[in-house]
Design a protein around this motif. Structure first.
Motif, PDB file in Angstrom:
ATOM      1  N   HIS A 101      -5.054 -83.463 -70.428  1.00 57.99           N
ATOM      2  CA  HIS A 101      -6.309 -83.439 -71.184  1.00 57.99           C
ATOM      3  C   HIS A 101      -7.213 -84.604 -70.796  1.00 57.99           C
ATOM      4  N   TYR A 102      -6.997 -85.163 -69.604  1.00 58.37           N
ATOM      5  CA  TYR A 102      -7.849 -86.273 -69.222  1.00 58.37           C
ATOM      6  C   TYR A 102      -9.260 -85.805 -68.901  1.00 58.37           C
ATOM      7  N   ASP A 103      -9.434 -84.503 -68.587  1.00 58.26           N
ATOM      8  CA  ASP A 103     -10.783 -83.971 -68.386  1.00 58.26           C
ATOM      9  C   ASP A 103     -11.575 -84.005 -69.689  1.00 58.26           C
ATOM     10  N   GLU A 104     -10.933 -83.595 -70.788  1.00 59.94           N
ATOM     11  CA  GLU A 104     -11.592 -83.631 -72.088  1.00 59.94           C
ATOM     12  C   GLU A 104     -11.867 -85.070 -72.512  1.00 59.94           C
ATOM     13  N   ALA A 105     -10.891 -85.955 -72.249  1.00 64.33           N
ATOM     14  CA  ALA A 105     -11.074 -87.364 -72.593  1.00 64.33           C
ATOM     15  C   ALA A 105     -12.212 -87.975 -71.778  1.00 64.33           C
ATOM     16  N   LEU A 106     -12.367 -87.545 -70.515  1.00 63.39           N
ATOM     17  CA  LEU A 106     -13.465 -88.038 -69.686  1.00 63.39           C
ATOM     18  C   LEU A 106     -14.799 -87.570 -70.244  1.00 63.39           C
ATOM     19  N   ALA A 107     -14.864 -86.322 -70.697  1.00 59.88           N
ATOM     20  CA  ALA A 107     -16.101 -85.806 -71.298  1.00 59.88           C
ATOM     21  C   ALA A 107     -16.446 -86.594 -72.562  1.00 59.88           C
ATOM     22  N   ASP A 108     -15.427 -86.927 -73.363  1.00 59.37           N
ATOM     23  CA  ASP A 108     -15.655 -87.740 -74.564  1.00 59.37           C
ATOM     24  C   ASP A 108     -16.154 -89.130 -74.188  1.00 59.37           C
ATOM     25  N   TRP A 109     -15.529 -89.714 -73.147  1.00 60.44           N
ATOM     26  CA  TRP A 109     -15.940 -91.040 -72.676  1.00 60.44           C
ATOM     27  C   TRP A 109     -17.406 -91.018 -72.243  1.00 60.44           C
ATOM     28  N   ALA A 110     -17.789 -89.985 -71.500  1.00 64.15           N
ATOM     29  CA  ALA A 110     -19.167 -89.881 -71.012  1.00 64.15           C
ATOM     30  C   ALA A 110     -20.154 -89.682 -72.159  1.00 64.15           C
ATOM     31  N   LEU A 111     -19.763 -88.900 -73.147  1.00 64.09           N
ATOM     32  CA  LEU A 111     -20.642 -88.681 -74.297  1.00 64.09           C
ATOM     33  C   LEU A 111     -20.872 -89.986 -75.056  1.00 64.09           C
ATOM     34  N   ASP A 112     -19.809 -90.771 -75.230  1.00 62.41           N
ATOM     35  CA  ASP A 112     -19.947 -92.065 -75.891  1.00 62.41           C
ATOM     36  C   ASP A 112     -20.797 -93.021 -75.063  1.00 62.41           C
ATOM     37  N   GLU A 113     -20.647 -92.948 -73.756  1.00 62.42           N
ATOM     38  CA  GLU A 113     -21.323 -93.891 -72.860  1.00 62.42           C
ATOM     39  C   GLU A 113     -22.798 -93.557 -72.672  1.00 62.42           C
ATOM     40  N   PHE A 114     -23.112 -92.257 -72.533  1.00 66.88           N
ATOM     41  CA  PHE A 114     -24.463 -91.854 -72.159  1.00 66.88           C
ATOM     42  C   PHE A 114     -25.172 -91.007 -73.204  1.00 66.88           C
ATOM     43  N   GLY A 115     -24.433 -90.550 -74.206  1.00 64.35           N
ATOM     44  CA  GLY A 115     -25.051 -89.714 -75.232  1.00 64.35           C
ATOM     45  C   GLY A 115     -25.428 -88.340 -74.748  1.00 64.35           C
ATOM     46  N   GLU A 116     -24.856 -87.910 -73.640  1.00 62.76           N
ATOM     47  CA  GLU A 116     -25.146 -86.594 -73.054  1.00 62.76           C
ATOM     48  C   GLU A 116     -23.832 -85.888 -72.723  1.00 62.76           C
ATOM     49  N   PRO A 117     -23.779 -84.559 -72.910  1.00 66.75           N
ATOM     50  CA  PRO A 117     -22.538 -83.835 -72.575  1.00 66.75           C
ATOM     51  C   PRO A 117     -22.334 -83.737 -71.068  1.00 66.75           C
ATOM     52  N   ALA A 308      -1.050 -88.437 -74.645  1.00 66.44           N
ATOM     53  CA  ALA A 308      -2.448 -88.546 -75.060  1.00 66.44           C
ATOM     54  C   ALA A 308      -3.008 -89.918 -74.688  1.00 66.44           C
ATOM     55  N   GLN A 309      -2.174 -90.946 -74.810  1.00 66.83           N
ATOM     56  CA  GLN A 309      -2.596 -92.291 -74.411  1.00 66.83           C
ATOM     57  C   GLN A 309      -2.869 -92.343 -72.910  1.00 66.83           C
ATOM     58  N   GLY A 310      -2.034 -91.660 -72.138  1.00 69.35           N
ATOM     59  CA  GLY A 310      -2.238 -91.603 -70.693  1.00 69.35           C
ATOM     60  C   GLY A 310      -3.523 -90.892 -70.324  1.00 69.35           C
ATOM     61  N   ASP A 311      -3.832 -89.798 -71.028  1.00 69.61           N
ATOM     62  CA  ASP A 311      -5.086 -89.080 -70.777  1.00 69.61           C
ATOM     63  C   ASP A 311      -6.287 -89.987 -71.002  1.00 69.61           C
ATOM     64  N   ARG A 312      -6.254 -90.751 -72.076  1.00 74.77           N
ATOM     65  CA  ARG A 312      -7.379 -91.650 -72.382  1.00 74.77           C
ATOM     66  C   ARG A 312      -7.486 -92.761 -71.339  1.00 74.77           C
ATOM     67  N   PHE A 313      -6.330 -93.248 -70.888  1.00 74.65           N
ATOM     68  CA  PHE A 313      -6.317 -94.284 -69.854  1.00 74.65           C
ATOM     69  C   PHE A 313      -6.965 -93.757 -68.573  1.00 74.65           C
ATOM     70  N   LEU A 314      -6.542 -92.571 -68.127  1.00 71.92           N
ATOM     71  CA  LEU A 314      -7.102 -91.994 -66.904  1.00 71.92           C
ATOM     72  C   LEU A 314      -8.594 -91.766 -67.043  1.00 71.92           C
ATOM     73  N   ALA A 315      -9.023 -91.245 -68.203  1.00 71.66           N
ATOM     74  CA  ALA A 315     -10.437 -90.967 -68.412  1.00 71.66           C
ATOM     75  C   ALA A 315     -11.268 -92.238 -68.278  1.00 71.66           C
ATOM     76  N   ARG A 316     -10.790 -93.319 -68.870  1.00 65.74           N
ATOM     77  CA  ARG A 316     -11.521 -94.580 -68.797  1.00 65.74           C
ATOM     78  C   ARG A 316     -11.581 -95.095 -67.354  1.00 65.74           C
ATOM     79  N   GLU A 317     -10.444 -94.997 -66.648  1.00 60.72           N
ATOM     80  CA  GLU A 317     -10.413 -95.464 -65.264  1.00 60.72           C
ATOM     81  C   GLU A 317     -11.336 -94.646 -64.373  1.00 60.72           C
ATOM     82  N   ILE A 318     -11.308 -93.322 -64.550  1.00 62.44           N
ATOM     83  CA  ILE A 318     -12.172 -92.459 -63.740  1.00 62.44           C
ATOM     84  C   ILE A 318     -13.632 -92.702 -64.089  1.00 62.44           C
TER      85      ILE A 318
END
Length: 337
Positions: A101-117, A308-318
């Protein structure tokens, strides 16, 4: 130089003709006998053993594909939907990407960072090697017109094949699907080849030279589509002497191979990045830097797939890697350049 007389020449031609006719008759009898006996063999993926998925899982959870060996049941529908949506990011790879689920976590990271989906599509399929990924990128990704393509491969490339490398499976599959494929004699040859191979050596599904070649081809193909290819070395949660024992059942010739083998393939990913200049998000190196307690919490018991922690880690790194390579401006209109 003397030539045979006309009677001798006619006799020679007659003998050759008789031999050819006898051969055709023998083959026809063999073909007829095989058909009457009900023999039939088609080289579906379920007839070739891979470390993962095994034949039972292939039959139950996937569908055969003439070029990619197998795909998910809704693969065609997913492609059609993504072609309509035109995602800016396409993620390619194996079960770590398909089932994670790191793809979903990356989308969440981007939404928080840029305010855009983030418009993205996950095209990864469990059990795939770079051989399948290369074909997928050539056949199915162009219609999606992505801006960025991530390539997360390696585990299945270095798992052992049951007598075949992936490229050899494809060559036999082409023969079975060709104009001669309906002949029972050809099917008998294929069946014999599968049986003999399964009793012999167990090569890696994709050798390191072929692994590099597939990655280089994917980098080139992605660029030809106007997309930026991003290489993601697969991290792991393994330590020498503590390797998961079940991996020796179908995936490895010897359990002690696991850590050095995976390291060698990940170094090959890095070498392709250096050769081609493709952006590298070195997830494997980042995970190796962590204290073992923290590192182990990123993975499930197999040391391959993520918590789930690993997914969030990967999303942040990517996400941060995309920032360094100025990719977000291609992915999200308001993304940082």
């Amino acid at each position: 130089m003397s030539f045979p007389s006309a009677p001798r020449l006619r006799g020679l031609v007659a003998r050759i003709g008789l031999a050819v006719a006898s051969t055709f008759l023998l083959l026809a009898v063999l073909e007829g006998t095989l058909r009457l006996s009900g023999f039939e063999f088609h080289l579906y993926p379920t007839e070739i053993e891979f470390g993962r998925p095994d034949p039972v899982l292939l039959e139950e959870a996937f569908r055969p594909d003439p070029e990619l060996f197998w795909v998910t049941p809704g693969y065609r529908e997913t492609l059609a939907e993504l072609a309509r949506e035109q995602p800016s990011l396409v993620l390619m790879g194996d079960s770590c990407t398909q089932l994670g689920h790191y793809d979903e976590a990356l989308a969440d990271w981007a939404l928080d960072e840029f305010g855009e989906p983030l418009r993205y599509g996950n095209l990864a399929v469990a059990g795939w090697s770079t051989f399948q990924g290369r074909r997928q990128l050539a056949r199915d990704v162009p219609a999606l017109e992505p801006e960025v393509v991530t390539l997360y491969f390696g585990w299945n490339d270095h798992w052992t094949g049951f007598g075949f490398e992936d490229a050899e499976v494809a060559s036999w599959q082409r023969l079975g699907a060709g104009p001669w494929g309906s002949l029972r004699m050809v099917q008998l040859v294929l069946r014999t080849r599968v049986v003999v191979a399964s009793l012999g050596h167990r090569p890696n599904r994709v050798s390191i030279p072929d692994f590099r070649g597939n990655l280089r081809a994917m980098v080139s193909r992605a660029r030809s589509l106007g997309a930026v290819p991003v290489l993601l070395p697969a991290p792991d949660g393994h330590r020498r002497g503590e390797e998961p024992a079940h991996l020796e059942e179908r995936w490895l010739r010897d359990l002690s191979e696991l850590v050095p083998l995976h390291d060698a393939y990940m170094e090959a990913v890095r070498s392709v990045a250096r050769e081609t200049g493709a952006p590298l998000c070195d997830l494997a190196a980042r995970v190796e830097e962590l204290p073992w307690e923290e590192r182990s919490r990123l993975f499930l018991e197999d040391g391959i797939h993520f918590t789930a922690q690993g997914d969030r880690f990967l999303a942040r790194e990517i996400g941060e890697c995309f920032l360094r390579h100025e990719l977000w401006s291609r992915l999200i209109p308001k993304g940082a350049g």
